[in-house]
Design a protein around this motif. Structure first.
Motif, mmCIF file in Angstrom:
data_model
loop_
_atom_site.group_PDB
_atom_site.id
_atom_site.type_symbol
_atom_site.label_atom_id
_atom_site.label_comp_id
_atom_site.label_asym_id
_atom_site.label_seq_id
_atom_site.Cartn_x
_atom_site.Cartn_y
_atom_site.Cartn_z
ATOM 1 N N HIS A 25 0.484 5.690 0.283
ATOM 2 C CA HIS A 25 -0.293 6.871 0.812
ATOM 3 C C HIS A 25 0.297 8.080 0.727
ATOM 4 O O HIS A 25 1.875 8.268 0.929
ATOM 5 N N ASP A 38 0.839 -1.108 -0.095
ATOM 6 C CA ASP A 38 -0.218 0.108 0.175
ATOM 7 C C ASP A 38 0.787 1.260 0.000
ATOM 8 O O ASP A 38 2.135 1.171 0.351
ATOM 9 N N HIS A 97 -2.323 -1.183 6.493
ATOM 10 C CA HIS A 97 -3.093 -1.745 5.203
ATOM 11 C C HIS A 97 -2.285 -2.769 4.610
ATOM 12 O O HIS A 97 -2.916 -3.924 4.114
HETATM 13 MG MG MG Z 1 -4.502 2.252 2.100
#
Ligand code: MG
Length: 154
Positions: free
Chosen positions: A10, A8, A42
Motif C-alpha cells: 500500500h 500486499d 493483509h
Molecule cells: Mg491490501
C-alpha cells in the motif's frame, strides 16, 4: 501440513494514521486503502487463506463494499483465523517480511508479533516479523510499504 503465501503493498499518504501489524506507528503518513491499509495483516490473511484453500482477502472483504471502508484489518484477520479450525487445521506459525524505506520497523516488530499472534490465537513465539529496506530499488519503493508472509497450518 499445508503452506500458504501472501503479499500486499500500500502507498504511504498524508492524512492517515500508520497502522501496520495492527500497531499504530509514530509517522506523519499512513497507508492508503479502502480499509486501514494494513498491508502486513493483509499479507498474513492471504497466507492463511492460501494454506486452507480459502481464496484471497479480496474475495472475503471486497474493496468495493462500503462495509469495509476504513475497516480495521484486525477484523479481517480475526475472521480469517476462524477458517483453519473449520477445516480441522490450526495455524502452526507465521513468518513475515515488511519492506519499507521508512519508517524504521524494527522498534515495532515485537508489538506486531504480539498483535498478530493474539488475533490468530497462537503463542507470540510462533509469529516472526522481519524488516527489510528496499536496497537497490529505494526510488521505486519510496512512499510504499510492502509485506509478504508465509503461514504453515497443520
Ligand atoms: Mg491490501
Amino acid at each position: 501440513m499445508r503452506i500458504g503465501f501472501g503479499f500486499d503493498s500500500h502507498r504511504l499518504v498524508d492524512g492517515r494514521p500508520l497502522i501496520l501489524g495492527a500497531v499504530e506507528m509514530d509517522f506523519p503518513k499512513g497507508l492508503s486503502g479502502h480499509s486501514d491499509g494494513d498491508c502486513l495483516l493483509h499479507a498474513v490473511c492471504d497466507a492463511v487463506l492460501g494454506a486452507v484453500g480459502g481464496g484471497d482477502i479480496g474475495d472475503l472483504f471486497p474493496d468495493t463494499d462500503p462495509k469495509w471502508k476504513d475497516a480495521a484489518s484486525s477484523a479481517f484477520l480475526s475472521a480469517v483465523a476462524k477458517m483453519p479450525p473449520e477445516c480441522g487445521l490450526a495455524v502452526s506459525n507465521i513468518d513475515a517480511t515488511v519492506i519499507a524505506q521508512e519508517p524504521l520497523i524494527t522498534p515495532y516488530k515485537k508489538a506486531m508479533e504480539e498483535k498478530v499472534s493474539s488475533l490468530l490465537g497462537i503463542p507470540a513465539e510462533r509469529v516472526n516479523i522481519k524488516a527489510k529496506r528496499p536496497e537497490g530499488f529505494e526510488d521505486a519503493a519510496a512512499d510504499v510499504i510492502a509485506a509478504c508472509a508465509v503461514a504453515c497450518v497443520e
